[in-house]
Scaffold this motif. Structure first.
Motif, PDB file in Angstrom:
ATOM      1  N   THR A  37       0.829  -1.210   0.000  1.00 53.33           N
ATOM      2  CA  THR A  37       0.000   0.000   0.000  1.00 53.33           C
ATOM      3  C   THR A  37       0.860   1.254   0.000  1.00 53.33           C
ATOM      4  O   THR A  37       0.525   2.238  -0.663  1.00 53.33           O
ATOM      5  CB  THR A  37      -0.965   0.039   1.197  1.00 53.33           C
ATOM      6  OG1 THR A  37      -0.229  -0.162   2.396  1.00 53.33           O
ATOM      7  CG2 THR A  37      -2.044  -1.010   1.068  1.00 53.33           C
ATOM      8  N   LEU A  38       1.984   1.207   0.715  1.00 52.44           N
ATOM      9  CA  LEU A  38       2.903   2.353   0.670  1.00 52.44           C
ATOM     10  C   LEU A  38       3.476   2.534  -0.733  1.00 52.44           C
ATOM     11  O   LEU A  38       3.613   3.655  -1.222  1.00 52.44           O
ATOM     12  CB  LEU A  38       4.036   2.167   1.682  1.00 52.44           C
ATOM     13  CG  LEU A  38       3.652   2.293   3.143  1.00 52.44           C
ATOM     14  CD1 LEU A  38       4.830   1.945   4.035  1.00 52.44           C
ATOM     15  CD2 LEU A  38       3.149   3.689   3.432  1.00 52.44           C
ATOM     16  N   HIS A  39       3.791   1.422  -1.375  1.00 50.23           N
ATOM     17  CA  HIS A  39       4.309   1.492  -2.743  1.00 50.23           C
ATOM     18  C   HIS A  39       3.259   2.057  -3.695  1.00 50.23           C
ATOM     19  O   HIS A  39       3.563   2.895  -4.550  1.00 50.23           O
ATOM     20  CB  HIS A  39       4.742   0.097  -3.202  1.00 50.23           C
ATOM     21  CG  HIS A  39       5.074   0.009  -4.650  1.00 50.23           C
ATOM     22  ND1 HIS A  39       6.265   0.468  -5.159  1.00 50.23           N
ATOM     23  CD2 HIS A  39       4.370  -0.470  -5.700  1.00 50.23           C
ATOM     24  CE1 HIS A  39       6.271   0.276  -6.474  1.00 50.23           C
ATOM     25  NE2 HIS A  39       5.135  -0.294  -6.816  1.00 50.23           N
ATOM     26  N   LEU A  40       2.030   1.622  -3.531  1.00 50.77           N
ATOM     27  CA  LEU A  40       0.974   2.058  -4.441  1.00 50.77           C
ATOM     28  C   LEU A  40       0.558   3.503  -4.203  1.00 50.77           C
ATOM     29  O   LEU A  40      -0.028   4.113  -5.099  1.00 50.77           O
ATOM     30  CB  LEU A  40      -0.238   1.125  -4.335  1.00 50.77           C
ATOM     31  CG  LEU A  40      -0.006  -0.250  -4.954  1.00 50.77           C
ATOM     32  CD1 LEU A  40      -1.162  -1.179  -4.627  1.00 50.77           C
ATOM     33  CD2 LEU A  40       0.183  -0.141  -6.447  1.00 50.77           C
ATOM     34  N   GLU A  41       0.832   4.045  -3.033  1.00 47.22           N
ATOM     35  CA  GLU A  41       0.575   5.471  -2.837  1.00 47.22           C
ATOM     36  C   GLU A  41       1.488   6.313  -3.715  1.00 47.22           C
ATOM     37  O   GLU A  41       1.088   7.370  -4.198  1.00 47.22           O
ATOM     38  CB  GLU A  41       0.774   5.849  -1.367  1.00 47.22           C
ATOM     39  CG  GLU A  41      -0.339   5.367  -0.465  1.00 47.22           C
ATOM     40  CD  GLU A  41      -0.072   5.670   0.990  1.00 47.22           C
ATOM     41  OE1 GLU A  41       0.986   6.261   1.307  1.00 47.22           O
ATOM     42  OE2 GLU A  41      -0.913   5.305   1.825  1.00 47.22           O
ATOM     43  N   LEU A  42       2.703   5.830  -3.938  1.00 45.73           N
ATOM     44  CA  LEU A  42       3.639   6.549  -4.800  1.00 45.73           C
ATOM     45  C   LEU A  42       3.420   6.253  -6.279  1.00 45.73           C
ATOM     46  O   LEU A  42       3.564   7.122  -7.129  1.00 45.73           O
ATOM     47  CB  LEU A  42       5.076   6.189  -4.426  1.00 45.73           C
ATOM     48  CG  LEU A  42       5.543   6.605  -3.047  1.00 45.73           C
ATOM     49  CD1 LEU A  42       6.934   6.057  -2.770  1.00 45.73           C
ATOM     50  CD2 LEU A  42       5.543   8.121  -2.932  1.00 45.73           C
ATOM     51  N   HIS A  43       3.111   4.992  -6.591  1.00 41.82           N
ATOM     52  CA  HIS A  43       2.974   4.538  -7.976  1.00 41.82           C
ATOM     53  C   HIS A  43       1.537   4.079  -8.215  1.00 41.82           C
ATOM     54  O   HIS A  43       1.236   2.886  -8.167  1.00 41.82           O
ATOM     55  CB  HIS A  43       3.949   3.402  -8.246  1.00 41.82           C
ATOM     56  CG  HIS A  43       5.360   3.723  -7.840  1.00 41.82           C
ATOM     57  ND1 HIS A  43       6.171   4.532  -8.572  1.00 41.82           N
ATOM     58  CD2 HIS A  43       6.079   3.355  -6.747  1.00 41.82           C
ATOM     59  CE1 HIS A  43       7.352   4.651  -7.977  1.00 41.82           C
ATOM     60  NE2 HIS A  43       7.320   3.943  -6.856  1.00 41.82           N
ATOM     61  N   LYS A  44       0.669   5.019  -8.482  1.00 46.15           N
ATOM     62  CA  LYS A  44      -0.758   4.724  -8.591  1.00 46.15           C
ATOM     63  C   LYS A  44      -1.114   3.848  -9.792  1.00 46.15           C
ATOM     64  O   LYS A  44      -2.108   3.143  -9.779  1.00 46.15           O
ATOM     65  CB  LYS A  44      -1.541   6.026  -8.646  1.00 46.15           C
ATOM     66  CG  LYS A  44      -1.440   6.834  -7.378  1.00 46.15           C
ATOM     67  CD  LYS A  44      -2.282   8.062  -7.442  1.00 46.15           C
ATOM     68  CE  LYS A  44      -2.068   9.025  -6.327  1.00 46.15           C
ATOM     69  NZ  LYS A  44      -1.998   8.546  -5.013  1.00 46.15           N
TER      70      LYS A  44
END
Length: 85
Positions: A37-44
């Protein structure tokens, strides 16, 4: 920051004890979910990671359902531990 360090101490302790238990697997999936989820906040637009996240969520949900059916006491104690963190 204190919360993450406390969780890492618990994960190291449980890592040595019983990796195959349902509770440890759910805990492992939870840490992967947080990381994704932290990764997907940056890479939508990272759709492959979104798919992986959905798969891990499904696995964790199935494991929790299995735990609630097989051993209700362990399920409730795990839920209580999870609320504390």
């Amino acid at each position: 920051m204190v919360k993450n360090s406390f969780i890492s101490v618990i994960s190291q302790k449980e890592n040595e004890e019983n990796r195959g238990s349902v509770e440890f697997q759910v805990f492992s999936f939870t840490t992967k979910i947080r990381r994704l989820t932290l990764h997907l906040e940056l890479h939508k637009k990272d759709f492959s990671s979104q798919r992986g996240l959905r798969k891990i969520l499904g696995k964790r949900e199935r494991l929790l359902a299995y735990l609630s059916k097989k051993n209700r006491g362990r399920y409730k104690s795990y839920k209580f531990k999870r609320i504390l963190f």
